[in-house]
Design an enzyme around this catalytic site. Structure first.
Site, mmCIF file in Angstrom:
data_model
loop_
_atom_site.group_PDB
_atom_site.id
_atom_site.type_symbol
_atom_site.label_atom_id
_atom_site.label_comp_id
_atom_site.label_asym_id
_atom_site.label_seq_id
_atom_site.Cartn_x
_atom_site.Cartn_y
_atom_site.Cartn_z
ATOM 1 N N CYS A 117 12.679 37.612 -26.170
ATOM 2 C CA CYS A 117 11.883 36.955 -25.124
ATOM 3 C C CYS A 117 10.548 37.647 -24.827
ATOM 4 C CB CYS A 117 12.675 36.807 -23.845
ATOM 5 S SG CYS A 117 14.449 36.902 -24.015
ATOM 6 N N HIS A 131 12.006 29.936 -27.297
ATOM 7 C CA HIS A 131 11.622 29.919 -25.885
ATOM 8 C C HIS A 131 10.672 28.769 -25.655
ATOM 9 C CE1 HIS A 131 13.123 34.014 -26.442
ATOM 10 N NE2 HIS A 131 13.623 33.818 -25.238
ATOM 11 N N LYS A 134 22.632 27.878 -16.660
ATOM 12 C CA LYS A 134 22.659 27.772 -18.118
ATOM 13 C C LYS A 134 23.739 26.824 -18.601
ATOM 14 C CE LYS A 134 25.730 31.685 -18.752
ATOM 15 N NZ LYS A 134 26.204 32.701 -19.665
ATOM 16 N N HIS A 148 15.285 29.649 -22.396
ATOM 17 C CA HIS A 148 15.756 30.407 -23.564
ATOM 18 C C HIS A 148 16.820 29.560 -24.254
ATOM 19 C CE1 HIS A 148 14.557 34.330 -21.532
ATOM 20 N NE2 HIS A 148 14.703 33.537 -20.497
HETATM 21 ZN ZN LIG Z 1 15.232 34.756 -24.412
#
Ligand SMILES: [Zn+2]
Ligand SMILES: [Zn+2]
Length: 636
Positions: free
Chosen positions: A335, A386, A465, A511
């Site tokens: 990331c 991403h 998520k 993500h």
């Molecule tokens: Zn990530």
């Protein structure tokens, strides 16, 4: 006292009634199959009195909550059997919880080591205890008396556990001569569930720490019916045969050299071929869905990891190195690298979403004890992406990711389900943003009719998520893809875009990894296919087997034609019998064998033998190649 049932109906009962009595009151059949209850959503013993108004659900053998109860009882029966065999005064009990598909119990036994061959003897004693059908009783003691009781029995580990319990009272369960510190719940009697099997014994440190004594752990499983138990035992037998740690090296795919690189698999040419095919496929789909591929450094200044928060939250799992008195970290995640790319330009609202994608190699330290083939490693490659987008784009972006994942999983024949994890107590960002994001995720899953569960409060602290669990050919589930919304990292790195009105705004970061870890996915595939990969993945797609030396020239001609057509082909021109060569090709799970002999040379055609043993004769090589190309193109 008012009791509300799952169908919404309400009944009055006297205070102190037990779920068992209530079940009996409803029907004799329900009572016979009952193993426990849910009282206000909490697991409850069938014969533990209820003293308050509540919602009640009777749990029967078939319910999904049932195994938790009877497997826990089975672990107590195991402990009781071990104490009878080795002498109660010699056995100190650790813990005995249920786990997925089973249970275990940890023992510290004076002057005795339990071996695999002792399991039968222990099973026998367990069967006796089941036959005795002992009542299982729950009782509570104040903490100090509880400690006294366990001390008097020499149960030092239990004493340690009780000292850490915060409640004033501690509960115990008793069956016959056996007493165990336990939260429960349990079956009312030891004879209620009979179908179990002890599976293995291994060492386990007390509380998982190398500083503590090593205990002996016995694993077992149990099911409500013999049929379910037998199915499960068959499945684990089959899983053993398919174990990728054995099949991988045997098929020449990979190996691990624990002395120089524990947890860091070394891929051989055949394994690399498969990984490349997996990557090509993922790359193709990412391109189709509008991602651009990037490459970021493996080693970066620790400054970056301070800013990302990894230093504070993840340092223990990171590798470090140093040069010119500057400290560097080997990336555990991709990331921050992608954020550097985002920050490299001024971004306008019109540029969003920006979708960056990388086959990012990451290193994460794991204790040597937990490493497991390709499934749990220290170095792996993520197909990591991403997405930087505006709040109003979240829904569309997530739905596209879900479609990509669906397309990616199709050729492997996996079915899958998802879990949506919501806001945990310890979270970053305001509740409204969370709710919006969570609703967006939920809506996407509903729109595409994907099966999903909600894991309340299980989200990452930086955002909700969705995790994807694929089901393999043995019915085992593996978590692979993940989609995580993140409000935290854009803050930490102060990334922004210029909105319509010229103001600076924070983008949202999503993500996502689709295979997750390529290495892990590969390991799952080896077991899923038992090493017999579909044609498009097979490292050798066709092998040519000349019947004898005389036909090698013709075999070489065919070899050349296949090679020119990008078929991965091999020629077995060893001076061995045809039978031997066929067996060898079968062991290596090669999809097609071309057999070349007198007849084939004369006719200028080929004979084909498939991996499953079926045969085709008099085939034109051109037609065969067309067929193969079509199958490969469809990723079959
Ligand atoms: Zn990530
Ligand atoms: Zn227990």
């Amino acid at each position: 006292m008012r009791v509300t049932f799952p169908d919404g109906s309400i009944k009055e009962f006297n205070r102190g009634i037990t779920p068992g009595e209530i079940a009996k009151n409803i029907s004799e059949g329900l009572f016979r199959n009952a193993v426990g209850a849910l009282v206000d959503g909490k697991l409850w013993d069938l014969n533990r009195p209820i003293e308050f108004d509540c919602e009640l659900k009777i749990i029967t053998k078939k319910d999904k909550e049932a195994p938790e109860i009877y497997r826990h009882t089975m672990s107590h029966i195991l402990a009781q059997a071990v104490m009878r065999i080795y002498g109660a005064e010699n056995v100190r009990l650790g813990i005995g919880p249920t786990i997925e598909n089973g249970f275990y119990y940890d023992f510290d036994i004076v002057n005795a080591t339990i071996k695999e061959e002792d399991l039968e003897k222990i099973e026998k004693e367990m069967k006796k205890i089941i036959k005795e059908d002992l009542p299982i009783e729950r009782f509570e003691l104040p903490k100090d008396e509880a400690i006294k009781l366990m001390k008097s029995k020499g149960q030092i580990y239990k004493v340690e556990l009780i000292k850490e319990i915060e409640d004033k009272k501690v509960s115990f369960y008793k069956q016959g001569e056996f007493v165990d510190l336990c939260r429960g719940p349990h079956l009312p009697r030891t004879g209620m569930i009979k179908h179990f099997k002890l599976l293995s014994v291994s060492g386990a440190y007390w509380r998982g720490s190398e500083k503590n004594p090593m205990l002996q752990r016995i694993y077992g499983t149990s099911f409500a019916s013999k049929e379910e138990l037998d199915n499960y035992l068959r499945m684990i037998e089959e899983a053993k045969k398919r174990d990728h740690r054995k099949l991988g090296p045997k098929l020449g795919l990979f190996f691990i050299n624990s002395e120089v690189a524990a947890g860091m698999p070394i891929f051989l040419p055949k394994g690399a071929t498969i990984l490349n095919e997996l990557m090509n496929f993922s790359r193709e789909l990412h391109k189709k869905y509008g991602y651009t591929e990037v490459i970021t450094p493996l080693v970066m200044n620790v400054k970056l990891w301070h800013q990302s928060g990894h230093w504070d939250h993840y340092k223990e799992n990171m590798y470090f190195t140093e040069k010119e008195e500057i400290e560097y970290a080997i990336k555990p995640m991709n990331c921050p690298g992608h954020i550097l790319i985002y920050k490299n330009n001024v971004v306008s609202y019109r540029d969003l979403p920006i979708r960056l994608f990388e086959f990012g190699k990451v290193h994460r330290y794991e204790r040597s004890g937990v490493l497991h083939g390709l499934l749990r490693v220290r170095a792996f490659t993520q197909d990591d992406a991403h997405i930087f987008c505006r709040q109003d784009q979240i829904e569309e972006e997530v739905s596209k990711v879900v479609k990509l994942i669906d397309e990616l999983y199709k050729p492997f024949g996996f079915s899958y389900r998802a879990t949506l994890s919501t806001m945990p107590e310890d979270h970053m960002g305001d509740e409204e943003t969370w709710n919006k994001a969570t609703d967006a995720l939920k809506k996407v899953l509903e729109d595409i009719n994907l099966n999903f569960d909600i894991a309340e409060g299980e989200g990452a602290f930086y955002g909700p998520k969705v995790d994807f669990h694929v089901k393999d050919s043995l019915g085992r589930e593996w978590q692979c893809a993940t989609i995580q919304l993140d409000f935290q990292m854009p803050e930490r790195f102060e990334i922004s875009y210029v909105d319509k009105d010229g103001s600076e705004k924070r983008p949202v970061m999503i993500h996502t990894a689709k295979y997750g870890s390529l290495e892990r996915f590969f390991g799952i595939l080896i077991e899923h296919f038992a090493g017999a990969f579909p044609l498009w993945l097979s490292p050798i797609q066709v092998i040519i087997l000349p019947v004898s030396d005389k036909f090698v020239d013709y075999a070489e001609e065919i070899y050349k034609i296949l090679e020119d057509n990008n078929i991965r082909v091999s020629l077995d021109d060893r001076n061995e019998t045809l039978g031997y060569k066929i067996r060898d090709a079968q062991i290596n799970k090669i999809p097609y064998m071309i057999i070349v002999g007198e007849k084939e040379v004369e006719s200028g055609k080929i004979s084909i033998r498939k991996r499953d043993g079926s045969e085709q004769k008099d085939i034109l090589i051109g037609e065969f190649i067309e067929d193969l190309k079509n199958i490969i193109k469809d990723r079959r």
